[in-house]
Design a protein around this motif. Sequence first.
Motif, short mmCIF file in Angstrom:
data_model
loop_
_atom_site.label_atom_id
_atom_site.label_comp_id
_atom_site.label_asym_id
_atom_site.label_seq_id
_atom_site.Cartn_x
_atom_site.Cartn_y
_atom_site.Cartn_z
N ALA A 88 -9.83 8.09 16.98
CA ALA A 88 -10.40 7.13 16.04
C ALA A 88 -10.07 7.45 14.59
O ALA A 88 -10.14 6.57 13.71
CB ALA A 88 -11.92 7.06 16.23
N GLN A 89 -9.69 8.70 14.31
CA GLN A 89 -9.31 9.09 12.95
C GLN A 89 -7.82 8.88 12.69
O GLN A 89 -7.32 9.22 11.62
CB GLN A 89 -9.66 10.57 12.70
CG GLN A 89 -11.17 10.84 12.57
CD GLN A 89 -11.88 10.75 13.90
OE1 GLN A 89 -11.40 11.28 14.90
NE2 GLN A 89 -13.02 10.07 13.92
N GLY A 90 -7.11 8.35 13.69
CA GLY A 90 -5.69 8.13 13.54
C GLY A 90 -4.86 9.38 13.74
O GLY A 90 -3.64 9.38 13.51
N ASN A 211 1.60 8.54 9.39
CA ASN A 211 0.67 8.65 8.26
C ASN A 211 0.48 7.31 7.56
O ASN A 211 -0.61 7.01 7.08
CB ASN A 211 1.18 9.70 7.27
CG ASN A 211 1.05 11.11 7.82
OD1 ASN A 211 0.19 11.40 8.65
ND2 ASN A 211 1.91 12.01 7.36
N LEU A 212 1.55 6.52 7.51
CA LEU A 212 1.46 5.20 6.88
C LEU A 212 0.50 4.31 7.66
O LEU A 212 -0.31 3.58 7.07
CB LEU A 212 2.85 4.57 6.80
CG LEU A 212 2.93 3.19 6.14
CD1 LEU A 212 2.54 3.29 4.67
CD2 LEU A 212 4.34 2.62 6.26
N GLU A 213 0.58 4.35 8.99
CA GLU A 213 -0.31 3.54 9.81
C GLU A 213 -1.75 4.01 9.69
O GLU A 213 -2.69 3.20 9.71
CB GLU A 213 0.15 3.59 11.28
CG GLU A 213 1.47 2.86 11.51
CD GLU A 213 1.87 2.81 12.98
OE1 GLU A 213 2.65 1.91 13.34
OE2 GLU A 213 1.41 3.67 13.74
N ALA A 214 -1.95 5.32 9.55
CA ALA A 214 -3.31 5.84 9.35
C ALA A 214 -3.85 5.39 8.00
O ALA A 214 -5.00 4.94 7.90
CB ALA A 214 -3.30 7.36 9.46
N ALA A 215 -3.02 5.49 6.96
CA ALA A 215 -3.45 5.11 5.62
C ALA A 215 -3.76 3.62 5.53
O ALA A 215 -4.66 3.20 4.79
CB ALA A 215 -2.38 5.48 4.60
N ASN A 217 -5.25 1.93 7.56
CA ASN A 217 -6.60 1.73 8.09
C ASN A 217 -7.66 2.51 7.28
O ASN A 217 -8.79 2.67 7.73
CB ASN A 217 -6.65 2.16 9.55
CG ASN A 217 -5.93 1.20 10.46
OD1 ASN A 217 -6.44 0.16 10.82
ND2 ASN A 217 -4.69 1.55 10.83
N GLY A 218 -7.24 3.03 6.12
CA GLY A 218 -8.17 3.76 5.28
C GLY A 218 -8.49 5.14 5.80
O GLY A 218 -9.52 5.72 5.45
N LEU A 219 -7.58 5.70 6.65
CA LEU A 219 -7.80 7.01 7.22
C LEU A 219 -6.97 8.05 6.48
O LEU A 219 -5.97 7.73 5.84
CB LEU A 219 -7.42 7.01 8.71
CG LEU A 219 -8.13 5.97 9.58
CD1 LEU A 219 -7.52 5.95 10.98
CD2 LEU A 219 -9.61 6.27 9.65
N SER A 220 -7.37 9.30 6.59
CA SER A 220 -6.61 10.36 5.97
C SER A 220 -5.34 10.61 6.75
O SER A 220 -5.11 10.03 7.81
CB SER A 220 -7.45 11.65 5.92
OG SER A 220 -7.85 12.05 7.20
N SER A 221 -4.52 11.52 6.26
CA SER A 221 -3.26 11.83 6.93
C SER A 221 -3.50 12.23 8.37
O SER A 221 -4.45 12.94 8.69
CB SER A 221 -2.53 12.95 6.18
OG SER A 221 -1.43 13.42 6.92
N ALA A 222 -2.62 11.79 9.25
CA ALA A 222 -2.74 12.10 10.66
C ALA A 222 -2.55 13.58 10.95
O ALA A 222 -2.85 14.05 12.04
CB ALA A 222 -1.74 11.29 11.48
N THR A 223 -2.06 14.34 9.97
CA THR A 223 -1.85 15.76 10.17
C THR A 223 -3.01 16.58 9.64
O THR A 223 -3.04 17.80 9.78
CB THR A 223 -0.56 16.22 9.45
OG1 THR A 223 -0.64 15.86 8.06
CG2 THR A 223 0.64 15.55 10.06
N ASP A 224 -3.99 15.93 8.99
CA ASP A 224 -5.13 16.66 8.44
C ASP A 224 -6.07 17.13 9.55
O ASP A 224 -6.19 16.49 10.57
CB ASP A 224 -5.91 15.77 7.45
CG ASP A 224 -5.10 15.47 6.20
OD1 ASP A 224 -4.11 16.20 5.97
OD2 ASP A 224 -5.45 14.53 5.47
#
Length: 224
Positions: A88-90, A211-215, A217-224
């Motif tokens: 859910a956090q991407g 990361n672009l797809e996560a961002a 959706n207003g989510l932080s980097s997928a690697t965080d």
Amino acid sequence: QIWKARNAFCFERTSTTAESIVGKAEEDSTSWFHAQTEQSEDQTGLRQGPISVERWRPPPWNMIKINVGASWDGDSMISGAAWINRNAQGQVLSHSRRSYSGVRSFLKAELLAMSWAVEAVKNLRLNCVIFEVSSKEVYELITKSLRGPRDCLVLNNLRALLHTAGNYHITYVHHSLNRVASEIAASVTRDLRLQSYVASGGPCWLMALINLEAAANGLSSATD
């Protein structure tokens, strides 16, 4: 396709293998299927499955989303299969790529890719998952229990796997929402990356897109 091959032999003195003829015929049947479903959608204004052309979206907090991609090269009869799962956090939990040989149609390549993803769900002991596919034909073959053309064995194996997959949901989405999985699968037929693997996290060469797809959706980097 048989008459095309016959005419080519008679007038152009070129020959075509039986495997190539069968593959082309199945490819034509798949194209015909897509054309008919698109025409039906235009006439009714309805689609059999949910579809969006906006952007990839994360799953609900208690579910995992698995995007499934496939590629196929008719000349070499090699296909690529890929899946990538995110929470859910991407964040990417894991992804996989696999190559197949002797694949005679794009439909079979798509069915094999879906089977590979379902097997992963069982092996990774995942529950409450959402499969996202960009193949309208595969989606309808699964959800409507339609009879497959020449790939009944592969389809039946896929249905048997799904019966033991636990709690799952299948969604048909526009290809723009399935870019990461599609790119991984395409690397098999486009770049001849034939080695199959399962890895944690996402592929380094696609992290910018992830990361672009996560961002988006207003989510932080997928690697965080």
